[in-house]
Design a protein around this motif. Structure first.
Motif, PDB file in Angstrom:
ATOM      1  N   THR A  65     -23.062   2.241 -11.115  1.00  0.00           N
ATOM      2  CA  THR A  65     -22.014   1.470 -11.689  1.00  0.00           C
ATOM      3  C   THR A  65     -22.645   0.769 -13.060  1.00  0.00           C
ATOM      4  OG1 THR A  65     -22.778  -0.489 -10.518  1.00  0.00           O
ATOM      5  CG2 THR A  65     -20.737   1.000  -9.842  1.00  0.00           C
ATOM      6  N   GLY A  66     -21.782   0.961 -14.119  1.00  0.00           N
ATOM      7  CA  GLY A  66     -22.293   0.283 -15.363  1.00  0.00           C
ATOM      8  C   GLY A  66     -22.501  -1.349 -15.456  1.00  0.00           C
ATOM      9  N   THR A  67     -21.557  -2.040 -14.682  1.00  0.00           N
ATOM     10  CA  THR A  67     -21.659  -3.142 -14.279  1.00  0.00           C
ATOM     11  C   THR A  67     -21.632  -3.579 -12.955  1.00  0.00           C
ATOM     12  OG1 THR A  67     -19.276  -3.338 -14.315  1.00  0.00           O
ATOM     13  CG2 THR A  67     -20.369  -3.569 -16.569  1.00  0.00           C
ATOM     14  N   ALA A  68     -22.242  -4.878 -12.551  1.00  0.00           N
ATOM     15  CA  ALA A  68     -22.251  -5.318 -11.343  1.00  0.00           C
ATOM     16  C   ALA A  68     -20.936  -5.302 -10.557  1.00  0.00           C
ATOM     17  CB  ALA A  68     -22.806  -6.680 -11.024  1.00  0.00           C
ATOM     18  N   GLY A  69     -20.676  -4.837  -9.579  1.00  0.00           N
ATOM     19  CA  GLY A  69     -19.474  -4.511  -8.729  1.00  0.00           C
ATOM     20  C   GLY A  69     -18.385  -3.517  -9.499  1.00  0.00           C
ATOM     21  N   GLY A  70     -18.932  -2.917 -10.707  1.00  0.00           N
ATOM     22  CA  GLY A  70     -17.939  -2.145 -11.450  1.00  0.00           C
ATOM     23  C   GLY A  70     -17.619  -0.665 -10.423  1.00  0.00           C
ATOM     24  N   ASP A  71     -16.350  -0.028 -10.918  1.00  0.00           N
ATOM     25  CA  ASP A  71     -15.963   1.295 -10.469  1.00  0.00           C
ATOM     26  C   ASP A  71     -16.408   2.505 -11.140  1.00  0.00           C
ATOM     27  OD1 ASP A  71     -14.681   3.168  -9.092  1.00  0.00           O
ATOM     28  OD2 ASP A  71     -12.679   2.014  -8.999  1.00  0.00           O
ATOM     29  N   ALA A  72     -17.391   3.059 -10.915  1.00  0.00           N
ATOM     30  CA  ALA A  72     -18.292   3.971 -11.674  1.00  0.00           C
ATOM     31  C   ALA A  72     -17.321   5.013 -11.766  1.00  0.00           C
ATOM     32  CB  ALA A  72     -19.462   4.457 -10.961  1.00  0.00           C
ATOM     33  N   LEU A  73     -16.496   5.444 -10.363  1.00  0.00           N
ATOM     34  CA  LEU A  73     -15.776   6.780 -10.374  1.00  0.00           C
ATOM     35  C   LEU A  73     -14.248   6.201 -10.463  1.00  0.00           C
ATOM     36  CD1 LEU A  73     -17.973   8.656  -8.037  1.00  0.00           C
ATOM     37  CD2 LEU A  73     -17.894   8.711 -10.510  1.00  0.00           C
ATOM     38  N   ASP A 105     -16.351  26.097   0.588  1.00  0.00           N
ATOM     39  CA  ASP A 105     -15.758  26.726  -0.729  1.00  0.00           C
ATOM     40  C   ASP A 105     -15.372  25.880  -1.634  1.00  0.00           C
ATOM     41  OD1 ASP A 105     -13.304  26.010   0.790  1.00  0.00           O
ATOM     42  OD2 ASP A 105     -12.691  28.069   0.642  1.00  0.00           O
ATOM     43  N   GLN A 106     -15.237  24.394  -1.381  1.00  0.00           N
ATOM     44  CA  GLN A 106     -14.564  23.359  -2.079  1.00  0.00           C
ATOM     45  C   GLN A 106     -15.558  22.652  -3.043  1.00  0.00           C
ATOM     46  OE1 GLN A 106     -12.388  20.977   1.005  1.00  0.00           O
ATOM     47  NE2 GLN A 106     -10.626  21.646  -0.237  1.00  0.00           N
ATOM     48  N   GLU A 107     -17.029  23.047  -2.907  1.00  0.00           N
ATOM     49  CA  GLU A 107     -18.064  22.118  -3.597  1.00  0.00           C
ATOM     50  C   GLU A 107     -17.773  22.197  -5.193  1.00  0.00           C
ATOM     51  OE1 GLU A 107     -22.534  22.067  -2.370  1.00  0.00           O
ATOM     52  OE2 GLU A 107     -21.884  23.754  -1.627  1.00  0.00           O
ATOM     53  N   GLU A 108     -17.433  23.485  -5.682  1.00  0.00           N
ATOM     54  CA  GLU A 108     -17.177  23.362  -7.103  1.00  0.00           C
ATOM     55  C   GLU A 108     -15.960  22.743  -7.625  1.00  0.00           C
ATOM     56  OE1 GLU A 108     -18.862  24.630  -9.613  1.00  0.00           O
ATOM     57  OE2 GLU A 108     -20.508  25.053  -7.937  1.00  0.00           O
ATOM     58  N   ALA A 109     -15.251  22.489  -6.548  1.00  0.00           N
ATOM     59  CA  ALA A 109     -13.902  21.586  -6.978  1.00  0.00           C
ATOM     60  C   ALA A 109     -14.499  20.112  -7.055  1.00  0.00           C
ATOM     61  CB  ALA A 109     -12.798  21.743  -5.914  1.00  0.00           C
ATOM     62  N   VAL A 110     -15.196  19.727  -6.238  1.00  0.00           N
ATOM     63  CA  VAL A 110     -15.772  18.439  -6.067  1.00  0.00           C
ATOM     64  C   VAL A 110     -16.715  17.977  -7.345  1.00  0.00           C
ATOM     65  CG1 VAL A 110     -17.529  16.836  -4.883  1.00  0.00           C
ATOM     66  CG2 VAL A 110     -15.932  18.154  -3.573  1.00  0.00           C
ATOM     67  N   PHE A 111     -17.340  19.216  -7.836  1.00  0.00           N
ATOM     68  CA  PHE A 111     -18.350  18.987  -8.793  1.00  0.00           C
ATOM     69  C   PHE A 111     -17.594  19.003 -10.178  1.00  0.00           C
ATOM     70  CE2 PHE A 111     -21.742  19.923  -6.132  1.00  0.00           C
ATOM     71  CZ  PHE A 111     -22.788  19.438  -6.148  1.00  0.00           C
ATOM     72  N   ALA A 112     -16.384  19.531 -10.180  1.00  0.00           N
ATOM     73  CA  ALA A 112     -15.518  19.608 -11.529  1.00  0.00           C
ATOM     74  C   ALA A 112     -14.898  18.226 -11.557  1.00  0.00           C
ATOM     75  CB  ALA A 112     -14.574  20.855 -11.341  1.00  0.00           C
ATOM     76  N   GLU A 113     -14.567  17.591 -10.524  1.00  0.00           N
ATOM     77  CA  GLU A 113     -13.874  16.320 -10.463  1.00  0.00           C
ATOM     78  C   GLU A 113     -14.860  15.381 -10.822  1.00  0.00           C
ATOM     79  OE1 GLU A 113     -11.164  13.625 -10.686  1.00  0.00           O
ATOM     80  OE2 GLU A 113     -10.627  15.634  -9.985  1.00  0.00           O
ATOM     81  N   LEU A 114     -16.068  15.562 -10.437  1.00  0.00           N
ATOM     82  CA  LEU A 114     -17.162  14.430 -10.830  1.00  0.00           C
ATOM     83  C   LEU A 114     -17.700  14.494 -12.242  1.00  0.00           C
ATOM     84  CD1 LEU A 114     -19.661  15.006  -7.542  1.00  0.00           C
ATOM     85  CD2 LEU A 114     -17.970  12.790  -8.040  1.00  0.00           C
ATOM     86  N   ARG A 115     -17.551  15.722 -12.644  1.00  0.00           N
ATOM     87  CA  ARG A 115     -18.001  15.908 -14.206  1.00  0.00           C
ATOM     88  C   ARG A 115     -17.017  15.081 -15.082  1.00  0.00           C
ATOM     89  NH1 ARG A 115     -19.434  21.232 -12.280  1.00  0.00           N
ATOM     90  NH2 ARG A 115     -21.646  21.292 -11.905  1.00  0.00           N
ATOM     91  N   ARG A 116     -15.830  14.889 -14.692  1.00  0.00           N
ATOM     92  CA  ARG A 116     -14.702  14.361 -15.491  1.00  0.00           C
ATOM     93  C   ARG A 116     -15.238  12.777 -15.938  1.00  0.00           C
ATOM     94  NH1 ARG A 116     -10.402  12.988 -13.249  1.00  0.00           N
ATOM     95  NH2 ARG A 116      -9.401  12.742 -15.119  1.00  0.00           N
ATOM     96  N   HIS A 117     -16.066  12.413 -15.096  1.00  0.00           N
ATOM     97  CA  HIS A 117     -16.513  10.737 -15.038  1.00  0.00           C
ATOM     98  C   HIS A 117     -17.548  10.820 -16.087  1.00  0.00           C
ATOM     99  CE1 HIS A 117     -13.399   9.360 -12.081  1.00  0.00           C
ATOM    100  NE2 HIS A 117     -13.842  10.389 -11.511  1.00  0.00           N
ATOM    101  N   HIS A 118     -17.868   9.789 -17.019  1.00  0.00           N
ATOM    102  CA  HIS A 118     -18.902   9.415 -17.645  1.00  0.00           C
ATOM    103  C   HIS A 118     -19.873   8.565 -16.889  1.00  0.00           C
ATOM    104  CE1 HIS A 118     -21.280   9.507 -21.358  1.00  0.00           C
ATOM    105  NE2 HIS A 118     -21.250   8.032 -21.436  1.00  0.00           N
ATOM    106  N   ALA A 119     -20.548   9.077 -15.917  1.00  0.00           N
ATOM    107  CA  ALA A 119     -21.399   8.566 -14.996  1.00  0.00           C
ATOM    108  C   ALA A 119     -22.697   9.161 -14.886  1.00  0.00           C
ATOM    109  CB  ALA A 119     -20.677   7.908 -13.741  1.00  0.00           C
TER     110      ALA A 119
END
Length: 269
Positions: A65-73, A105-119
């Motif tokens: 997280t960028g700030t204490a208690g912030g929502d990274a995703l 077979d859903q691993e790639e979908a997870v990584f695609a969703e995670l990459r949408r976040h600047h974290a």
């Protein structure tokens, strides 16, 4: 009692019930990650309450997280639900960690969703039992540590397992790096970084001087000269399989050090 008072009382009771359920869910998720849940019976109750299946595969994600208690995703749980991936999340002062239930077979979908976040995000390996969630969290955090200092992105433990193991034992890794690459590491920074960058690229190119030269925009003979220089410094021949194994492991140990820049980020090629 007037209708307005009835409605207000109903809303208050509903809000209290929602907060109670959220508190219970948060407590269950924390217990799952900290290993408090250690028997199958309690685990079964927890999975039903969290809406997770009884069997894997599962995946643990750790985001800084960028700030204490912030929502990274932000919005991650709802976004994964749209993809038919169940998850449960635990908010910490410096990290947002989650356990995901998915098909292989859903691993790639997870990584695609995670990459949408600047974290900065670390992902552990797939595992089969929720009782192993604390260990999976450790792997995800090691992957997070493996990211370059300050770099945003997603790093999967299974993509760089040796680097992750080095990060898990920093003292031993530092000793290995010093034992096998000490004279090289003692060079002036510009020469040291140039030789380390060449060595990293040579390993990535499968030991081909020509491919290394193309990646570094230098002549293959320049690559060969640098490799001979490394052999002289380390007293280990690149034609000796055991020496190559030792140098490769030491190179991973260097890569696991905080602040290390990969060859691709080094402007002095």
């Amino acid at each position: 009692m007037p209708d307005r008072e009835v409605a207000a009382a109903y809303r208050e009771a509903s809000t209290e019930l929602v907060l109670q359920r959220e508190h219970e869910r948060a407590a269950l998720v924390e217990a799952l990650f900290t290993g408090v849940i250690a028997d199958p019976a309690t685990l079964g109750e927890a999975t039903r309450s969290l809406g997770l299946p009884a069997n894997g595969p599962y995946l643990v994600v750790a985001a800084e997280t960028g700030t204490a208690g912030g929502d990274a995703l932000p919005g991650i749980e709802a976004a994964l639900r749209v993809r038919a991936i169940g998850s449960a999340w635990w908010m910490l002062p410096d990290q947002q960690v989650g356990v995901l239930a998915l098909r292989a077979d859903q691993e790639e979908a997870v990584f695609a969703e995670l990459r949408r976040h600047h974290a900065r995000i670390g992902v552990g390996p797939l595992y089969g039992s929720l009782l192993d969630t604390p260990q999976a969290l450790r792997f995800a955090r090691l992957a997070l540590t493996g990211l370059g200092s300050g770099d945003c992105g997603v790093l999967h433990f299974d993509d760089h397992p040796l680097v992750m193991l080095m990060a898990a034992a920093p003292i031993e890794a530092a000793r290995m790096a010093q034992n096998f690459l000490g004279p090289l590491l003692a060079l002036p920074p510009e020469e040291r970084d140039r030789l380390l960058g060449t060595l990293e690229t040579w390993f990535a190119a499968g030991g081909s001087a020509s491919a290394t030269g193309r990646r570094l925009y230098v002549h293959p003979n320049t690559v060969r000269y640098r490799l001979r220089r490394i052999e002289t410094l380390t007293e280990r021949s690149h034609s000796d399989p055991r020496a190559v194994l030792e140098i490769g492991a030491a190179l991973h140990a260097v890569a696991a050090r905080p602040g290390h820049r990969s060859a691709g980020s080094d402007p002095a090629q």
